[in-house]
Write an enzyme that holds these catalytic residues in place. Sequence first.
Site, mmCIF file in Angstrom:
data_model
loop_
_atom_site.group_PDB
_atom_site.id
_atom_site.type_symbol
_atom_site.label_atom_id
_atom_site.label_comp_id
_atom_site.label_asym_id
_atom_site.label_seq_id
_atom_site.Cartn_x
_atom_site.Cartn_y
_atom_site.Cartn_z
ATOM 1 N N ASP A 129 0.786 -1.022 -0.189
ATOM 2 C CA ASP A 129 -0.232 0.351 0.262
ATOM 3 C C ASP A 129 0.906 1.381 -0.073
ATOM 4 O OD1 ASP A 129 -2.147 -1.568 -0.125
ATOM 5 O OD2 ASP A 129 -2.345 -0.806 2.316
ATOM 6 N N ASP A 167 -14.137 -5.933 -3.102
ATOM 7 C CA ASP A 167 -14.257 -5.638 -1.355
ATOM 8 C C ASP A 167 -15.744 -6.127 -0.817
ATOM 9 O OD1 ASP A 167 -11.203 -3.967 -1.219
ATOM 10 O OD2 ASP A 167 -11.883 -2.273 -0.779
#
Lengths: 202, 256
Positions: free
Chosen positions: B11, B130
């Site tokens: 990330d 997600d």
Amino acid sequence: MKKKISLIDFGAGNLHSVYKAFNFIGANIEITRDLKVIEDSDAVVLPGVGAFGSAIKAIKKYNLVETIKSVSTKKPFLGICIGLQLLFEESEETPDVKGLGVFEGKVVKFKIAEKIPHIGWNNVSYFSPERNGFGFDDEVFYFVHSYYVVPKEEKLIYATTTHDNEIFASVIKKENLIAVQFHPEKSGDVGLDLLETFVEEI
Amino acid sequence: MLTKRIISCLDIKDGRVVKGTKFLNLKDAGDPVELAKYYNKEGADELCFLDITASHEERKTIISIVEAVANEIFIPFTVGGGISSTKQMKDILRAGADKITINSSAIKNPELITEGAAKFGSQCIVLAIDAKYNGRKKTWEAYIKGGRENTNLDAIEWAKKGVSLGAGEILLTSMDSDGTKNGYDIELTKQVVESVNVPVIASGGAGKIKHIIEVFHETGCDAALLASLLHYKDLTINQIKEKMEEEELPVRLTEV
């Protein structure tokens, strides 16, 4: 003097990745679509990722057809992915567009395999045991494709790969020409080794 | 035979690698290029960079990271986070990335999947989903904006639709499992794998090697995405792959 390699620029998606990989191993490679530069170089690389039809269209637009056909049989030549498929006569991907026709045969879509595209790392095994190693020996390379070549002449097949029980030609070799369905520029050290072998054999 | 992939996910925020649990509590965990090199050496089959930078201007830093990574690392890598146009896709692919993941922008504008696939090929377009379980509806729902907003879309239906629009891979994150280290969401992953004919990458919940073995054996997924587990060196890729081989999963082994 380092041997001069031309990397043919027809707008292929992996052009820069291939360039960077050759650069990384210290080769003297130039991105070009200049016919004279290509004809004067010691070896030629035809990259490619994406669609057969648009690749042929771009090659025609830059007037590269005859040059590629001529150098592919005269000089050390490496085709990658679409750069392998383009060498054949036609593709099921774009039936109305003719390929370069350096080799007889066509490009077909996976028929048995369930998961398409074939994405990931897969084994590349010599088609017949008397073949000797060209920078690999039953190694694992990175693939991304939905189509593969079916050469009319079986002896062109240098190595094969199996995806979901479907066996296909993953490496074609004839004299100075080697063309691979996988991406050596994205296959880690094994891929860089293959490129080094190509450079050494020029 | 295709090997089961281990993907190391980084990330990125403002040019640095960060990883939090449950999408909150970010910690700085290093330089992207150095980490990418490290994971390449360790035997990662692929790298994934998710840009979680908030502002549009700062996003430009991701391009220079992509270029720097592409100069030195020769395995496939994916870039995602805030990509909402084919122009942005082109810039990132040109800089050296192999695939693009899209999430919120694909839900807002599903045509983006089709346009991206037409321009760069399906193999370039990874649809990230997600998913969070809704106990009342007994189904998983797709969330956007880093898990902050429920779209009320059925996650499995959305996966199917995304593939029909042109997505070449599904990156499936279980929000219920993410950060728990209690294992992947097997049921969710299995249902998505059975619903689509493209590779599925499982994400969220790995805490032990057995979780990774379990998700491959029980769901038929193609890849497992790992982040903090690797970043904090709880496990090495080599340890994971040795165990995978022992468990007769097809695996790419490299010399370490």
